[in-house]
Write a protein that holds these residues in place. Structure first.
Motif, PDB file in Angstrom:
ATOM      1  N   ASP A  73       0.811  -1.223   0.000  1.00 18.44           N
ATOM      2  CA  ASP A  73       0.000   0.000   0.000  1.00 18.44           C
ATOM      3  C   ASP A  73       0.844   1.272   0.000  1.00 18.44           C
ATOM      4  OD1 ASP A  73      -2.352  -1.487   0.045  1.00 18.44           O
ATOM      5  OD2 ASP A  73      -2.452  -1.509   2.241  1.00 18.44           O
ATOM      6  N   ASN A  74       2.149   1.127   0.245  1.00 13.03           N
ATOM      7  CA  ASN A  74       3.005   2.306   0.367  1.00 13.03           C
ATOM      8  C   ASN A  74       4.102   2.394  -0.689  1.00 13.03           C
ATOM      9  OD1 ASN A  74       1.854   3.317   2.902  1.00 13.03           O
ATOM     10  ND2 ASN A  74       2.796   1.540   3.868  1.00 13.03           N
ATOM     11  N   ILE A  75       4.542   1.266  -1.232  1.00 11.71           N
ATOM     12  CA  ILE A  75       5.784   1.239  -2.006  1.00 11.71           C
ATOM     13  C   ILE A  75       5.699   2.068  -3.286  1.00 11.71           C
ATOM     14  CG2 ILE A  75       5.297  -0.871  -3.327  1.00 11.71           C
ATOM     15  CD1 ILE A  75       8.631   0.101  -1.633  1.00 11.71           C
ATOM     16  N   GLU A  76       4.536   2.113  -3.919  1.00  9.88           N
ATOM     17  CA  GLU A  76       4.421   2.902  -5.152  1.00  9.88           C
ATOM     18  C   GLU A  76       4.679   4.381  -4.886  1.00  9.88           C
ATOM     19  OE1 GLU A  76       1.367   1.747  -8.259  1.00  9.88           O
ATOM     20  OE2 GLU A  76       0.522   0.766  -6.487  1.00  9.88           O
ATOM     21  N   LYS A  77       4.056   4.891  -3.855  1.00 16.47           N
ATOM     22  CA  LYS A  77       4.219   6.315  -3.536  1.00 16.47           C
ATOM     23  C   LYS A  77       5.678   6.625  -3.195  1.00 16.47           C
ATOM     24  CE  LYS A  77       2.261   9.994  -0.668  1.00 16.47           C
ATOM     25  NZ  LYS A  77       1.261  10.335   0.361  1.00 16.47           N
ATOM     26  N   VAL A  78       6.321   5.733  -2.452  1.00 15.77           N
ATOM     27  CA  VAL A  78       7.717   5.937  -2.059  1.00 15.77           C
ATOM     28  C   VAL A  78       8.619   5.970  -3.293  1.00 15.77           C
ATOM     29  CG1 VAL A  78       9.692   4.904  -0.861  1.00 15.77           C
ATOM     30  CG2 VAL A  78       7.446   4.946   0.241  1.00 15.77           C
ATOM     31  N   VAL A  79       8.508   4.970  -4.145  1.00 13.17           N
ATOM     32  CA  VAL A  79       9.401   4.872  -5.304  1.00 13.17           C
ATOM     33  C   VAL A  79       9.098   5.951  -6.336  1.00 13.17           C
ATOM     34  CG1 VAL A  79      10.175   3.403  -7.205  1.00 13.17           C
ATOM     35  CG2 VAL A  79       9.770   2.412  -4.942  1.00 13.17           C
ATOM     36  N   ASP A  80       7.837   6.204  -6.607  1.00 14.17           N
ATOM     37  CA  ASP A  80       7.491   7.211  -7.609  1.00 14.17           C
ATOM     38  C   ASP A  80       7.936   8.604  -7.176  1.00 14.17           C
ATOM     39  OD1 ASP A  80       6.404   5.160  -9.050  1.00 14.17           O
ATOM     40  OD2 ASP A  80       4.313   5.704  -8.676  1.00 14.17           O
ATOM     41  N   ASN A  81       7.798   8.907  -5.902  1.00 19.45           N
ATOM     42  CA  ASN A  81       8.263  10.192  -5.376  1.00 19.45           C
ATOM     43  C   ASN A  81       9.775  10.307  -5.502  1.00 19.45           C
ATOM     44  OD1 ASN A  81       8.092  12.722  -3.985  1.00 19.45           O
ATOM     45  ND2 ASN A  81       8.681  11.687  -2.095  1.00 19.45           N
ATOM     46  N   LEU A  82      10.476   9.212  -5.190  1.00 24.41           N
ATOM     47  CA  LEU A  82      11.933   9.206  -5.264  1.00 24.41           C
ATOM     48  C   LEU A  82      12.420   9.392  -6.694  1.00 24.41           C
ATOM     49  CD1 LEU A  82      14.715   8.675  -3.934  1.00 24.41           C
ATOM     50  CD2 LEU A  82      14.317   6.239  -4.335  1.00 24.41           C
ATOM     51  N   THR A  83      11.868   8.630  -7.624  1.00 33.80           N
ATOM     52  CA  THR A  83      12.349   8.696  -9.007  1.00 33.80           C
ATOM     53  C   THR A  83      11.955  10.006  -9.689  1.00 33.80           C
ATOM     54  OG1 THR A  83      10.394   7.438  -9.719  1.00 33.80           O
ATOM     55  CG2 THR A  83      12.413   6.201  -9.285  1.00 33.80           C
ATOM     56  N   GLU A  84      10.845  10.583  -9.266  1.00 30.90           N
ATOM     57  CA  GLU A  84      10.441  11.869  -9.833  1.00 30.90           C
ATOM     58  C   GLU A  84      11.367  12.981  -9.373  1.00 30.90           C
ATOM     59  OE1 GLU A  84       6.655  14.969  -9.627  1.00 30.90           O
ATOM     60  OE2 GLU A  84       6.326  12.845  -9.193  1.00 30.90           O
ATOM     61  N   ARG A  85      11.729  12.958  -8.108  1.00 31.30           N
ATOM     62  CA  ARG A  85      12.584  14.010  -7.554  1.00 31.30           C
ATOM     63  C   ARG A  85      14.053  13.823  -7.931  1.00 31.30           C
ATOM     64  NH1 ARG A  85      11.174  17.170  -2.999  1.00 31.30           N
ATOM     65  NH2 ARG A  85       8.986  17.032  -2.418  1.00 31.30           N
ATOM     66  N   PHE A  86      14.507  12.563  -7.904  1.00 34.11           N
ATOM     67  CA  PHE A  86      15.941  12.290  -8.069  1.00 34.11           C
ATOM     68  C   PHE A  86      16.198  11.187  -9.092  1.00 34.11           C
ATOM     69  CE2 PHE A  86      15.314  13.612  -3.576  1.00 34.11           C
ATOM     70  CZ  PHE A  86      15.977  14.833  -3.640  1.00 34.11           C
ATOM     71  N   PRO A  87      15.906  11.451 -10.341  1.00 33.21           N
ATOM     72  CA  PRO A  87      16.145  10.426 -11.366  1.00 33.21           C
ATOM     73  C   PRO A  87      17.625  10.097 -11.553  1.00 33.21           C
ATOM     74  CG  PRO A  87      15.600  12.542 -12.377  1.00 33.21           C
ATOM     75  CD  PRO A  87      15.355  12.691 -10.916  1.00 33.21           C
ATOM     76  N   GLN A  88      18.501  10.958 -11.041  1.00 34.64           N
ATOM     77  CA  GLN A  88      19.938  10.729 -11.186  1.00 34.64           C
ATOM     78  C   GLN A  88      20.470   9.663 -10.223  1.00 34.64           C
ATOM     79  OE1 GLN A  88      18.465  13.264  -9.684  1.00 34.64           O
ATOM     80  NE2 GLN A  88      19.833  14.479  -8.377  1.00 34.64           N
ATOM     81  N   TYR A  89      19.681   9.301  -9.202  1.00 31.45           N
ATOM     82  CA  TYR A  89      20.131   8.306  -8.233  1.00 31.45           C
ATOM     83  C   TYR A  89      19.524   6.939  -8.556  1.00 31.45           C
ATOM     84  CZ  TYR A  89      21.308  12.470  -5.464  1.00 31.45           C
ATOM     85  OH  TYR A  89      21.813  13.660  -5.044  1.00 31.45           O
ATOM     86  N   ASP A  90      20.298   5.908  -8.285  1.00 37.33           N
ATOM     87  CA  ASP A  90      19.785   4.550  -8.425  1.00 37.33           C
ATOM     88  C   ASP A  90      19.077   4.132  -7.139  1.00 37.33           C
ATOM     89  OD1 ASP A  90      20.921   4.397 -10.938  1.00 37.33           O
ATOM     90  OD2 ASP A  90      22.767   3.458 -10.211  1.00 37.33           O
ATOM     91  N   TYR A  91      18.225   3.139  -7.247  1.00 36.04           N
ATOM     92  CA  TYR A  91      17.553   2.604  -6.070  1.00 36.04           C
ATOM     93  C   TYR A  91      17.393   1.102  -6.228  1.00 36.04           C
ATOM     94  CZ  TYR A  91      13.258   1.799  -8.677  1.00 36.04           C
ATOM     95  OH  TYR A  91      12.354   1.311  -9.575  1.00 36.04           O
ATOM     96  N   VAL A  92      17.189   0.419  -5.124  1.00 31.75           N
ATOM     97  CA  VAL A  92      16.813  -0.990  -5.159  1.00 31.75           C
ATOM     98  C   VAL A  92      15.887  -1.261  -3.980  1.00 31.75           C
ATOM     99  CG1 VAL A  92      18.815  -1.818  -3.819  1.00 31.75           C
ATOM    100  CG2 VAL A  92      17.622  -3.372  -5.377  1.00 31.75           C
ATOM    101  N   ILE A  93      14.765  -1.894  -4.255  1.00 30.62           N
ATOM    102  CA  ILE A  93      13.857  -2.356  -3.211  1.00 30.62           C
ATOM    103  C   ILE A  93      14.304  -3.752  -2.806  1.00 30.62           C
ATOM    104  CG2 ILE A  93      11.463  -2.952  -2.652  1.00 30.62           C
ATOM    105  CD1 ILE A  93      10.716  -1.113  -5.118  1.00 30.62           C
ATOM    106  N   VAL A  94      14.401  -3.987  -1.508  1.00 29.11           N
ATOM    107  CA  VAL A  94      14.673  -5.343  -1.027  1.00 29.11           C
ATOM    108  C   VAL A  94      13.379  -5.858  -0.417  1.00 29.11           C
ATOM    109  CG1 VAL A  94      16.118  -6.822   0.396  1.00 29.11           C
ATOM    110  CG2 VAL A  94      17.076  -4.712  -0.563  1.00 29.11           C
ATOM    111  N   ASN A  95      12.672  -6.670  -1.192  1.00 34.14           N
ATOM    112  CA  ASN A  95      11.401  -7.229  -0.745  1.00 34.14           C
ATOM    113  C   ASN A  95      11.689  -8.399   0.190  1.00 34.14           C
ATOM    114  OD1 ASN A  95       8.718  -8.091  -0.492  1.00 34.14           O
ATOM    115  ND2 ASN A  95       8.893  -9.375  -2.316  1.00 34.14           N
ATOM    116  N   ASP A  96      11.415  -8.182   1.465  1.00 35.34           N
ATOM    117  CA  ASP A  96      11.850  -9.120   2.508  1.00 35.34           C
ATOM    118  C   ASP A  96      10.824 -10.241   2.739  1.00 35.34           C
ATOM    119  OD1 ASP A  96      13.390 -10.203   4.541  1.00 35.34           O
ATOM    120  OD2 ASP A  96      12.633  -8.822   6.066  1.00 35.34           O
TER     121      ASP A  96
END
Length: 239
Positions: free
Chosen positions: A18-41
């Protein structure tokens, strides 16, 4: 920040559909220059499904390893892929990424090894419950007694580390409720630890893994883990 530096955002996630889309979309919109990885536990909800549907960059652990195992997986990925800075943010949306560039700049200015996003420097935004704040103050005091380093928001999972500590944490990271113990590890390895004021939010969906029922166990376990970690490092140094 030098453009040659590679930055990875590590996002541990357990049942955060319920939260991950908002987190990732906000991150990639603001900082497309940074890489990210989700660790689905090893999530039992639709976290994996959401990540696959949205084509997010994700590492799917086959079982639930706990927050420490998920974060360490991220550090192993960062080390293997030669990142210079690794950033931890939670998958529940509590950490405001608008502070990210300021924190990276502060790390460079202070020549710090680790920068912790702190709620308690300027005391703005979500401050947690009174009981939890008391527990955090105790752990902060204990950390100072053990290492001589005072970190006000010692349980904050919003933190940056440099290449040296990416390597250290890839090899050795606490398994359960790891943030205070990780601070001890950083301190005993001579890390320059700084705090930067941030504003955090209460989670919008889901519940925290640390319930009131678990609070006593949490305090006992973390206190013991910090003591053992500090003592074991002293023994290794003498050997």
């Amino acid at each position: 920040m030098e453009r040659s530096q590679k930055v990875l955002i590590i996002i541990p996630a357990y049942n955060e559909a319920d939260n991950i889309e908002k987190v990732v979309d906000n991150l990639t919109e603001r900082f497309p220059q940074y890489d990210y990885v989700i660790v689905n536990d090893g999530s039992t909800d639709d976290t994996k499904k959401v990540c696959l549907q949205r084509r997010y960059k994700v590492l799917n652990l086959p079982i639930n390893m706990g927050i420490g195992g998920a974060v360490q997986t991220g550090y192993c990925y960062a080390y293997a892929n030669d990142y210079d800075i690794a950033v931890q943010i939670d998958g529940d949306g509590q950490h405001d990424v608008s502070f990210l560039e300021q924190m990276i700049r502060y790390m460079e200015e202070e020549q710090a090894d680790c920068v912790i996003g702190s709620r308690f420097v300027e005391k703005e935004g979500f401050q947690s419950s009174g009981l939890r704040r008391a527990g955090i103050k105790f752990l902060s005091f204990l950390g100072w007694l053990l290492t001589g380093v005072r970190v006000k928001d010692i349980t904050s999972g919003y933190r940056l580390v440099n290449r040296r500590f990416i390597g250290i944490f890839a090899q050795d990271y606490p398994a359960d409720y790891p943030e205070p113990e990780a601070m001890v590890i950083a301190a005993v390895h001579g890390g320059r630890i700084r705090e930067y004021p941030v504003i955090m939010r209460d989670r919008e969906n889901g519940t925290s893994s640390i319930t009131m029922k678990k609070s006593v166990y949490y305090m006992f376990k973390v206190t013991l883990a910090m003591l053992i970690r500090r003592l074991s490092f002293g023994v290794r140094r003498q050997a």
